[in-house]
Write an enzyme that holds these catalytic residues in place. Structure first.
Site, PDB file in Angstrom:
ATOM      1  N   CYS A   2       0.831  -1.203   0.000  1.00 57.62           N
ATOM      2  CA  CYS A   2       0.000   0.000   0.000  1.00 57.62           C
ATOM      3  C   CYS A   2       0.866   1.254   0.000  1.00 57.62           C
ATOM      4  CB  CYS A   2      -0.883   0.014   1.235  1.00 57.62           C
ATOM      5  SG  CYS A   2      -1.839  -1.472   1.453  1.00 57.62           S
ATOM      6  N   ARG A  27       4.667   0.121  -6.270  1.00 54.78           N
ATOM      7  CA  ARG A  27       4.701  -0.707  -5.065  1.00 54.78           C
ATOM      8  C   ARG A  27       3.723  -1.880  -5.147  1.00 54.78           C
ATOM      9  NH1 ARG A  27       6.288   2.810  -0.300  1.00 54.78           N
ATOM     10  NH2 ARG A  27       4.990   1.460   0.954  1.00 54.78           N
ATOM     11  N   TRP A  75      -3.107  -2.641  -1.405  1.00 52.37           N
ATOM     12  CA  TRP A  75      -2.782  -4.026  -1.756  1.00 52.37           C
ATOM     13  C   TRP A  75      -3.539  -4.863  -0.742  1.00 52.37           C
ATOM     14  CZ3 TRP A  75      -0.342  -8.339   0.405  1.00 52.37           C
ATOM     15  CH2 TRP A  75       0.082  -9.310  -0.507  1.00 52.37           C
ATOM     16  N   ASN A  99      -1.366   2.002   6.044  1.00 51.13           N
ATOM     17  CA  ASN A  99      -0.509   0.892   5.592  1.00 51.13           C
ATOM     18  C   ASN A  99      -0.202   0.035   6.811  1.00 51.13           C
ATOM     19  OD1 ASN A  99      -0.416   2.162   3.175  1.00 51.13           O
ATOM     20  ND2 ASN A  99       1.765   2.663   3.226  1.00 51.13           N
ATOM     21  N   GLY A 100      -0.159  -1.280   6.621  1.00 54.52           N
ATOM     22  CA  GLY A 100       0.168  -2.166   7.740  1.00 54.52           C
ATOM     23  C   GLY A 100      -1.032  -3.027   8.099  1.00 54.52           C
ATOM     24  N   GLU A 481      16.700 -18.290  -8.760  1.00 52.07           N
ATOM     25  CA  GLU A 481      16.346 -16.908  -9.095  1.00 52.07           C
ATOM     26  C   GLU A 481      15.666 -16.845 -10.472  1.00 52.07           C
ATOM     27  OE1 GLU A 481      15.913 -14.132  -7.919  1.00 52.07           O
ATOM     28  OE2 GLU A 481      16.404 -12.558  -9.349  1.00 52.07           O
ATOM     29  N   LYS A 485      11.990 -15.327 -11.040  1.00 45.05           N
ATOM     30  CA  LYS A 485      11.776 -14.189 -11.936  1.00 45.05           C
ATOM     31  C   LYS A 485      10.725 -14.524 -12.984  1.00 45.05           C
ATOM     32  CE  LYS A 485      13.374 -11.573 -10.585  1.00 45.05           C
ATOM     33  NZ  LYS A 485      14.163 -10.992  -9.523  1.00 45.05           N
ATOM     34  N   GLU A 488       7.167 -14.868 -11.545  1.00 50.11           N
ATOM     35  CA  GLU A 488       6.589 -13.629 -11.021  1.00 50.11           C
ATOM     36  C   GLU A 488       6.093 -12.697 -12.115  1.00 50.11           C
ATOM     37  OE1 GLU A 488      10.374 -11.351  -9.277  1.00 50.11           O
ATOM     38  OE2 GLU A 488       8.673 -10.938  -7.999  1.00 50.11           O
ATOM     39  N   HIS A 504      16.218 -37.318  -8.128  1.00 49.05           N
ATOM     40  CA  HIS A 504      15.597 -37.723  -6.858  1.00 49.05           C
ATOM     41  C   HIS A 504      14.120 -37.342  -6.813  1.00 49.05           C
ATOM     42  CE1 HIS A 504      19.464 -38.954  -5.358  1.00 49.05           C
ATOM     43  NE2 HIS A 504      19.957 -37.831  -5.821  1.00 49.05           N
ATOM     44  N   LYS A 604       6.011  -4.368  -4.377  1.00 46.12           N
ATOM     45  CA  LYS A 604       7.454  -4.122  -4.438  1.00 46.12           C
ATOM     46  C   LYS A 604       8.089  -4.267  -3.067  1.00 46.12           C
ATOM     47  CE  LYS A 604      11.337  -2.940  -6.304  1.00 46.12           C
ATOM     48  NZ  LYS A 604      12.018  -4.072  -6.981  1.00 46.12           N
TER      49      LYS A 604
HETATM   50  O1  M6R Z   1      12.999  -5.353  -0.522  1.00 46.85           O
HETATM   51  P1  M6R Z   1      13.515  -6.731  -0.316  1.00 46.85           P
HETATM   52  O2  M6R Z   1      14.805  -6.997  -1.024  1.00 46.85           O
HETATM   53  O3  M6R Z   1      13.621  -7.129   1.132  1.00 46.85           O
HETATM   54  O4  M6R Z   1      12.436  -7.693  -0.967  1.00 46.85           O
HETATM   55  C1  M6R Z   1      12.530  -9.077  -0.861  1.00 46.85           C
HETATM   56  C2  M6R Z   1      11.592  -9.754  -1.830  1.00 46.85           C
HETATM   57  O5  M6R Z   1      10.263  -9.383  -1.578  1.00 46.85           O
HETATM   58  C3  M6R Z   1      11.935  -9.415  -3.285  1.00 46.85           C
HETATM   59  O6  M6R Z   1      13.259  -9.734  -3.599  1.00 46.85           O
HETATM   60  C4  M6R Z   1      11.009 -10.180  -4.249  1.00 46.85           C
HETATM   61  O7  M6R Z   1      11.259 -11.553  -4.166  1.00 46.85           O
HETATM   62  C5  M6R Z   1      11.183  -9.655  -5.671  1.00 46.85           C
HETATM   63  N1  M6R Z   1       9.919  -9.265  -6.226  1.00 46.85           N
HETATM   64  C6  M6R Z   1      11.804 -10.630  -6.594  1.00 46.85           C
HETATM   65  O8  M6R Z   1      11.946 -10.140  -7.885  1.00 46.85           O
END
Ligand code: M6R
Length: 609
Positions: A2, A27, A75, A99-100, A481, A485, A488, A504, A604
């Site tokens: 948010c 965000r 969000w 927010n929160g 990773e 990526k 996501e 395995h 974000k």
């Molecule tokens: O702000 P941060 O690096 O702590 O965020 C951690 C994860 O939320 C962040 O890396 C997330 O996995 C990304 N969207 C990956 O691309």
């Protein structure tokens, strides 16, 4: 997640609020809304589900009047993303954005309902407005009512509140979620994020934990938890940072992938200095790793995969035991910690709730708490003993790219510093590595000039339902990773595996519909990776080999796709192989037509656990 914006100004607030909310879009959100105190003292609001354009459309037909206003991008956590659940929440005399998470909202609701106050939404936030409005009904002045409300809340919050009949102030408070005050000329602003305030003002103050503030057009009064009037330092933002311009790229993610050579150059240079025998690494000078029994690395998502790479580096090169964990597990696992260990928390935003909680768990239990962050004013940075900035610059795309490679660079420098302390790294090797590191940004820059082969591969991948990434050693976290990526931003199901683990279990998934991306530079594990590659080829998988020229030549492939990488010092391969991994995800998502920069359901900065 948010986003909050507040404005108390000379002009109509609505258009300024909407522009500021646009700067918070990155965000991640699923509804938005604004409220303002009208000249007759009443509070009016407009809210809409979906993108901000929906809210803008509404405002064309039903403009919102008022010079004191608050806005929010939501969000969804409690309650679906509907207009009813969108902020601002207005109850009686009060309108609030938040927010929160208010953890005791169910108890509060029950208390309120016994007094005849009924909730109309599914949100926790509405209870803040209900509690405050009830205090006003009982005769409290708005600011006292707001203060009393804070004392009833458990959980985390950044709050901005408007009051009926009061167009001359906004109440704000923070506990666990960031909030900044911006100073203008006879105007004051609030933002959950400094980037949102940037074009309005470059002069800001961050509220500290448990602070609350009363903004008027003339300035701000900030109070600590005990209600003492306090002054908070003023920060001047660097306005040359144009974080919201794509600079000719189609997406922020594409721009940020291409910014990596420059960002890495900055990150690396900032930790080099001139020594007697040439350049040396200047990082964590006051930590002597000879006295450290263990390094603990904790993070979430992509930042966790950077830690995973660092585990391989630190254990192999500096010969120090490393424990890694994802923050959401670490914080509740509550592991015993040795006093002579250092705990390192890696976070781009510096606001990730689980990482912050994991850091707090380590307070007083380890020798030093170090954070590796992009935002040095963040909560994680502020609560650590030492901050290592990654210098990536603002990252707007939800998918982390340049922050990942800059985190890797800083973690590699920490590794080398630790190895030097432990006499595991010779002067000669150090000189050679520094040279390699200094050349790395230009190698990455050259690589990014010719990435057409990745587009061809991505085109084929875009019709797949499941994709596997395989890697060994340093390439194993890169495989993880790559899969993260891809899922996501393209929404294609993908998994990363250690190549040796495939037989395995996961090999059962392989058939001619499953592309398998194999990350295998020609290093000491190359032969092993090739055996694993043959195992999947034998099961008719569509293999895509990512390797250097020698690696591709020796693989003896027959028609399979390849992505050729430059040759590089094996130590640095994670920094280089991050690029094809990011580009595969990026182009696949572009071919699929998904929302690359703001993928569905994602935020974000993940400020709730
Ligand atoms: O702000 P941060 O690096 O702590 O965020 C951690 C994860 O939320 C962040 O890396 C997330 O996995 C990304 N969207 C990956 O691309």
């Amino acid at each position: 997640m948010c986003g909050i914006i507040g404005i108390l100004g000379k002009h109509e607030a609505a258009p300024i609020l909407v522009e500021a909310l646009k700067r918070l879009e990155y965000r991640g959100y699923d509804s938005s809304g604004i409220a303002a105190v009208k000249s007759d003292g009443s509070i009016d609001r407009r809210r809409a589900v979906g993108k901000l354009a929906e809210l803008q459309d509404k405002l064309v037909f039903e403009p919102l009047e008022g010079k004191a206003g608050i806005g929010h991008t939501r969000w969804a956590t409690h309650g679906e993303p509907t207009e009813k659940n969108a902020h601002p929440h207005s109850v009686g005399h009060v309108s609030v954005v938040h927010n929160g998470i208010i953890e005791n909202f169910i108890d509060l609701r029950q208390e309120l309902s016994m007094d005849g106050y009924k909730s109309r939404t599914d949100t926790d936030t509405e209870t803040i407005a209900m509690v405050c409005s009830k205090f006003i009904d009982e005769g409290y002045e708005p600011i006292d009512a707001a203060r009393k409300t804070l004392s009833k809340l458990n959980g985390s919050y950044a709050i901005a509140m408007l009051f009926e009949g009061h167009e001359n102030f906004i109440f704000a408070a923070r506990s666990g979620s960031p909030l900044a005050v911006g100073y203008g000329k006879n105007e004051m602003y609030l933002g959950s994020d400094a980037l949102a305030l940037m074009p309005l003002t470059n002069k800001i103050s961050y509220l500290e934990e448990e602070d609350h503030a009363v903004l008027t057009r003339e300035g701000v009064k900030i109070y600590d938890q005990k209600g003492n009037f306090v002054s908070r330092s003023v920060t001047y933002l660097n306005q040359s940072i144009n974080a919201h311009d794509k600079l000719g790229f189609n997406h922020f993610m594409e721009k940020e992938i291409h910014e990596q050579p420059k960002a890495l150059e900055k990150a690396i240079k900032s930790y080099l200095c001139d020594g007697e025998t040439g350049q040396k690494i200047n990082i964590l000078e006051e930590v002597n790793f000879q006295n450290i029994s263990k390094v603990i690395l904790v993070a979430c998502g992509t930042a966790y995969y950077a830690c995973h790479v660092a585990k391989y580096w630190i254990e192999k090169i500096a010969k120090i035991q490393v424990e890694i964990d994802i923050a959401s597990e670490f914080r509740y696992r509550k592991p015993p910690l040795a006093r002579d260990s250092v705990a390192i928390f890696v976070s781009q935003s510096g606001e990730t709730a689980d990482t912050l909680a994991a850091l707090r768990y380590c307070h007083g239990k380890v020798l030093k708490i170090i954070s590796i962050v992009n935002v040095t004013t963040s909560s994680i940075a502020r609560e650590s003993d030492q901050i290592l900035e990654i210098h990536a610059g603002p990252e707007i795309g939800v998918a982390s790219t340049k922050a990942f490679t800059c985190q890797l660079a800083v973690l590699l420098l920490v590794t080398i510093k630790a190895a030097c302390d432990k006499s595991e790294y010779s002067e000669k090797r150090l000189k050679a590595t520094i040279n390699e590191l200094k050349n790395l940004p230009s190698s990455l820059g050259r690589y990014l000039e010719n990435i057409n082969s990745i587009k061809d591969v991505a085109y084929k991948l875009s019709t797949a339902d499941d994709i596997l990434f395989l890697g060994r050693g340093l390439m194993y976290p890169l495989a993880l990773e790559g899969a993260l990526k891809l899922k996501e931003i393209s929404y294609i199901h993908a998994e990363g595996y250690a190549s040796g683990e495939l037989k395995h279990g996961p090999i059962a998934l392989i058939d001619d519909t499953v592309p398998v991306i194999i990350l295998a530079p020609s290093d000491e594990l190359y032969e092993k990776s090739m055996s694993n590659m043959q195992e999947v080829i034998a099961r008719k998988a569509n293999v895509i080999l990512v390797s250097d020229k020698d690696g591709i030549q020796s693989a003896g492939l027959n028609g399979q796709d390849t992505i050729e990488m430059p040759c590089i010092d094996p130590l640095l391969t994670p920094l280089l192989y991050a690029l094809p991994v990011q580009l595969i995800a990026y182009f696949t998502a572009v071919y699929k037509g998904t929302d690359v920069d703001q993928p569905r359901n994602l935020a974000k900065s993940v400020t709730v656990e």
